[in-house]
Design a protein around this motif. Structure first.
Motif, PDB file in Angstrom:
ATOM      1  N   ARG A   1      -7.132   7.890   0.919  1.00  0.00           N
ATOM      2  CA  ARG A   1      -8.214   6.931   1.160  1.00  0.00           C
ATOM      3  C   ARG A   1      -7.882   5.574   0.555  1.00  0.00           C
ATOM      4  NH1 ARG A   1     -11.563   3.938  -0.564  1.00  0.00           N
ATOM      5  NH2 ARG A   1     -11.005   4.377  -2.714  1.00  0.00           N
ATOM      6  N   VAL A   2      -7.300   5.587  -0.642  1.00  0.00           N
ATOM      7  CA  VAL A   2      -6.886   4.333  -1.278  1.00  0.00           C
ATOM      8  C   VAL A   2      -5.833   3.637  -0.415  1.00  0.00           C
ATOM      9  CG1 VAL A   2      -5.677   3.359  -3.269  1.00  0.00           C
ATOM     10  CG2 VAL A   2      -7.467   5.071  -3.616  1.00  0.00           C
ATOM     11  N   PHE A   3      -4.907   4.408   0.115  1.00  0.00           N
ATOM     12  CA  PHE A   3      -3.862   3.860   0.979  1.00  0.00           C
ATOM     13  C   PHE A   3      -4.467   3.159   2.191  1.00  0.00           C
ATOM     14  CE2 PHE A   3      -0.088   5.079   3.907  1.00  0.00           C
ATOM     15  CZ  PHE A   3       0.474   3.820   3.743  1.00  0.00           C
ATOM     16  N   ARG A   4      -5.441   3.803   2.803  1.00  0.00           N
ATOM     17  CA  ARG A   4      -6.078   3.227   3.988  1.00  0.00           C
ATOM     18  C   ARG A   4      -6.790   1.922   3.646  1.00  0.00           C
ATOM     19  NH1 ARG A   4     -10.402   7.048   6.355  1.00  0.00           N
ATOM     20  NH2 ARG A   4     -11.680   6.017   4.781  1.00  0.00           N
ATOM     21  N   ALA A   5      -7.524   1.927   2.544  1.00  0.00           N
ATOM     22  CA  ALA A   5      -8.222   0.707   2.137  1.00  0.00           C
ATOM     23  C   ALA A   5      -7.237  -0.397   1.776  1.00  0.00           C
ATOM     24  CB  ALA A   5      -9.134   1.013   0.947  1.00  0.00           C
ATOM     25  N   ALA A   6      -6.145  -0.017   1.112  1.00  0.00           N
ATOM     26  CA  ALA A   6      -5.149  -1.010   0.701  1.00  0.00           C
ATOM     27  C   ALA A   6      -4.464  -1.637   1.907  1.00  0.00           C
ATOM     28  CB  ALA A   6      -4.122  -0.354  -0.223  1.00  0.00           C
TER      29      ALA A   6
ATOM     30  N   PRO B   1       0.812  -1.225   0.000  1.00  0.00           N
ATOM     31  CA  PRO B   1       0.000   0.000   0.000  1.00  0.00           C
ATOM     32  C   PRO B   1       0.842   1.270   0.000  1.00  0.00           C
ATOM     33  CG  PRO B   1      -0.873  -1.581   1.581  1.00  0.00           C
ATOM     34  CD  PRO B   1       0.439  -2.123   1.117  1.00  0.00           C
ATOM     35  N   ALA B   2       1.976   1.241   0.714  1.00  0.00           N
ATOM     36  CA  ALA B   2       2.828   2.433   0.760  1.00  0.00           C
ATOM     37  C   ALA B   2       3.398   2.751  -0.620  1.00  0.00           C
ATOM     38  CB  ALA B   2       3.959   2.232   1.769  1.00  0.00           C
ATOM     39  N   LEU B   3       3.780   1.723  -1.365  1.00  0.00           N
ATOM     40  CA  LEU B   3       4.305   1.945  -2.715  1.00  0.00           C
ATOM     41  C   LEU B   3       3.218   2.495  -3.638  1.00  0.00           C
ATOM     42  CD1 LEU B   3       6.486  -1.284  -3.130  1.00  0.00           C
ATOM     43  CD2 LEU B   3       7.265   1.036  -2.598  1.00  0.00           C
ATOM     44  N   ILE B   4       2.017   1.947  -3.511  1.00  0.00           N
ATOM     45  CA  ILE B   4       0.900   2.468  -4.303  1.00  0.00           C
ATOM     46  C   ILE B   4       0.662   3.939  -3.965  1.00  0.00           C
ATOM     47  CG2 ILE B   4      -1.598   2.344  -4.648  1.00  0.00           C
ATOM     48  CD1 ILE B   4      -0.201   0.150  -6.125  1.00  0.00           C
ATOM     49  N   HIS B   5       0.676   4.261  -2.682  1.00  0.00           N
ATOM     50  CA  HIS B   5       0.427   5.641  -2.263  1.00  0.00           C
ATOM     51  C   HIS B   5       1.521   6.575  -2.766  1.00  0.00           C
ATOM     52  CE1 HIS B   5       0.359   9.071   0.644  1.00  0.00           C
ATOM     53  NE2 HIS B   5      -0.940   8.964   0.435  1.00  0.00           N
ATOM     54  N   ASP B   6       2.775   6.127  -2.716  1.00  0.00           N
ATOM     55  CA  ASP B   6       3.863   6.953  -3.239  1.00  0.00           C
ATOM     56  C   ASP B   6       3.635   7.287  -4.707  1.00  0.00           C
ATOM     57  OD1 ASP B   6       5.262   7.272  -0.947  1.00  0.00           O
ATOM     58  OD2 ASP B   6       7.000   6.070  -1.518  1.00  0.00           O
ATOM     59  N   GLY B   7       3.107   6.320  -5.440  1.00  0.00           N
ATOM     60  CA  GLY B   7       2.848   6.568  -6.855  1.00  0.00           C
ATOM     61  C   GLY B   7       1.646   7.462  -7.094  1.00  0.00           C
ATOM     62  N   LEU B   8       0.679   7.403  -6.209  1.00  0.00           N
ATOM     63  CA  LEU B   8      -0.538   8.201  -6.393  1.00  0.00           C
ATOM     64  C   LEU B   8      -0.330   9.673  -6.051  1.00  0.00           C
ATOM     65  CD1 LEU B   8      -3.269   5.812  -4.900  1.00  0.00           C
ATOM     66  CD2 LEU B   8      -2.680   6.164  -7.310  1.00  0.00           C
ATOM     67  N   VAL B   9       0.658   9.954  -5.210  1.00  0.00           N
ATOM     68  CA  VAL B   9       0.903  11.335  -4.777  1.00  0.00           C
ATOM     69  C   VAL B   9       2.047  11.922  -5.596  1.00  0.00           C
ATOM     70  CG1 VAL B   9       1.620  12.803  -2.862  1.00  0.00           C
ATOM     71  CG2 VAL B   9       0.074  10.880  -2.448  1.00  0.00           C
ATOM     72  N   HIS B  10       1.793  13.037  -6.215  1.00  0.00           N
ATOM     73  CA  HIS B  10       2.827  13.712  -6.998  1.00  0.00           C
ATOM     74  C   HIS B  10       2.595  15.213  -6.920  1.00  0.00           C
ATOM     75  CE1 HIS B  10      -0.025  14.585 -10.317  1.00  0.00           C
ATOM     76  NE2 HIS B  10      -0.561  13.429  -9.970  1.00  0.00           N
ATOM     77  N   ALA B  11       3.634  15.970  -7.211  1.00  0.00           N
ATOM     78  CA  ALA B  11       3.535  17.429  -7.163  1.00  0.00           C
ATOM     79  C   ALA B  11       2.590  17.928  -8.255  1.00  0.00           C
ATOM     80  CB  ALA B  11       4.916  18.052  -7.328  1.00  0.00           C
ATOM     81  N   PRO B  12       1.918  19.060  -8.020  1.00  0.00           N
ATOM     82  CA  PRO B  12       0.967  19.577  -9.017  1.00  0.00           C
ATOM     83  C   PRO B  12       1.591  19.841 -10.379  1.00  0.00           C
ATOM     84  CG  PRO B  12       0.693  20.701  -6.908  1.00  0.00           C
ATOM     85  CD  PRO B  12       1.937  19.877  -6.798  1.00  0.00           C
ATOM     86  N   ASP B  13       2.878  20.196 -10.394  1.00  0.00           N
ATOM     87  CA  ASP B  13       3.528  20.514 -11.665  1.00  0.00           C
ATOM     88  C   ASP B  13       4.204  19.301 -12.296  1.00  0.00           C
ATOM     89  OD1 ASP B  13       5.373  20.311  -9.637  1.00  0.00           O
ATOM     90  OD2 ASP B  13       6.661  21.936 -10.375  1.00  0.00           O
ATOM     91  N   GLU B  14       4.000  18.121 -11.718  1.00  0.00           N
ATOM     92  CA  GLU B  14       4.586  16.897 -12.256  1.00  0.00           C
ATOM     93  C   GLU B  14       3.518  16.041 -12.933  1.00  0.00           C
ATOM     94  OE1 GLU B  14       8.132  16.224  -8.922  1.00  0.00           O
ATOM     95  OE2 GLU B  14       6.372  14.913  -8.970  1.00  0.00           O
TER      96      GLU B  14
END
Length: 297
Positions: A125-130, A93-106
């Protein structure tokens, strides 16, 4: 499906799978170091995509670009790794969350099979469910989610207005400040330095300790309600901060002492040996002084 802290959720580990198959995910990492010989940062590149089939957003694949994406695994300060280690059931889940979060200009660092776009709140929310789907402990799941929600409140979400972001920030910052100040006052009250905390009063040590613990639960509970839609995160993180405040301070001081010792040992080895000798000698003297009365008896 909305997860509730009061309703058990059956883990569904099969929601994690390899890209293009139903096989369990293979996490293949390459360690990457940056910095000079004295200051190195450790990151990891994913050499293989993993996927998570979310109940709301469908299949989400991380990373989008295997060549550029890097992760620090579970983003946990060193002093809290005893509570939440960097690896474990919560790693996928942590790896998925790292991929889902990115800077607005990226560019997005994830792929959505259904073409969905997720902001930071949705990613959390996805992280919590995962985490629940990997059977991560419920307490750890909510603690970690509350911590990353606090980070989201600080950094903001693309879907928020500036006023909304400011409101969340003020509520969170005020809660943390009040809890820390009250924690310090309660500690001073416990040792009779002051007598200012009303729920502790002028009682016995045990009763004041019980009153302090009660305040460490009730005060964050009330403050968390000011977080609006993130009230649960406010309550959980507030209680955790209040209860673990002294442990955190102690671990922080130990960590600082260790880092200072490492700095001296690396840059001034002779001075480190001299200081170590003085410390050992001082402790030997203390032992002799403490044992002397017993010998005389």
């Amino acid at each position: 499906m909305q997860l509730s802290p009061w309703r058990p959720v059956r883990p569904e580990p099969e929601r994690f799978h390899d890209e293009g198959s139903a096989d369990p995910p293979r996490i293949v990492l390459e360690r990457v170091e940056a910095g000079d010989v004295h200051r190195r940062t450790e990151r990891f590149r994913m050499l293989h995509r993993i996927a998570y089939r979310d109940r709301e957003y469908g299949d989400l694949l991380v990373p989008a670009d295997l060549g550029t994406f890097e992760t620090d695994l579970t983003s946990v300060p060193t002093i809290f790794t005893w509570l939440v280690p960097r690896t474990g059931r919560h790693l996928p889940p942590a790896l998925i969350h790292d991929g889902l979060v990115h800077a607005p200009d990226e560019a997005p660092t994830y792929l959505s099979v259904e073409g969905r776009v997720l902001d930071r709140v949705a990613a959390d929310r996805v992280f919590r469910a995962a985490m629940r789907d990997t059977d991560t402990g419920p307490v750890r799941s909510w603690l970690v989610w509350s911590a990353i929600t606090l980070s989201t409140i600080w950094h903001g979400s693309a879907s928020w207005t500036r006023a909304t972001h400011l409101r969340y920030r003020v509520a969170a910052a005020a809660s943390v400040a009040i809890i820390v100040v009250l924690g310090v006052l309660a500690t001073l009250d416990l040792f009779d330095v002051i007598d200012e905390v009303p729920w502790m009063g002028d009682r016995s040590f045990v009763m004041e300790l019980v009153g302090g613990l009660a305040g460490a639960v009730v005060v964050p509970l009330l403050l968390g309600l000011t977080w609006g839609r993130f009230a649960v995160a406010g309550v959980v993180s507030g209680i955790a901060l209040a209860v673990l405040l002294h442990v955190t301070v102690a671990l922080g001081l130990i960590t600082l002492a260790y880092q200072a010792a490492e700095w001296i040992a690396r840059r001034r080895p002779v001075a480190a040996i001299v200081i170590a000798g003085i410390v050992i000698a001082a402790h030997l003297v203390l032992i002799v002084l403490f044992l002397t009365p017993f010998r005389s008896n």
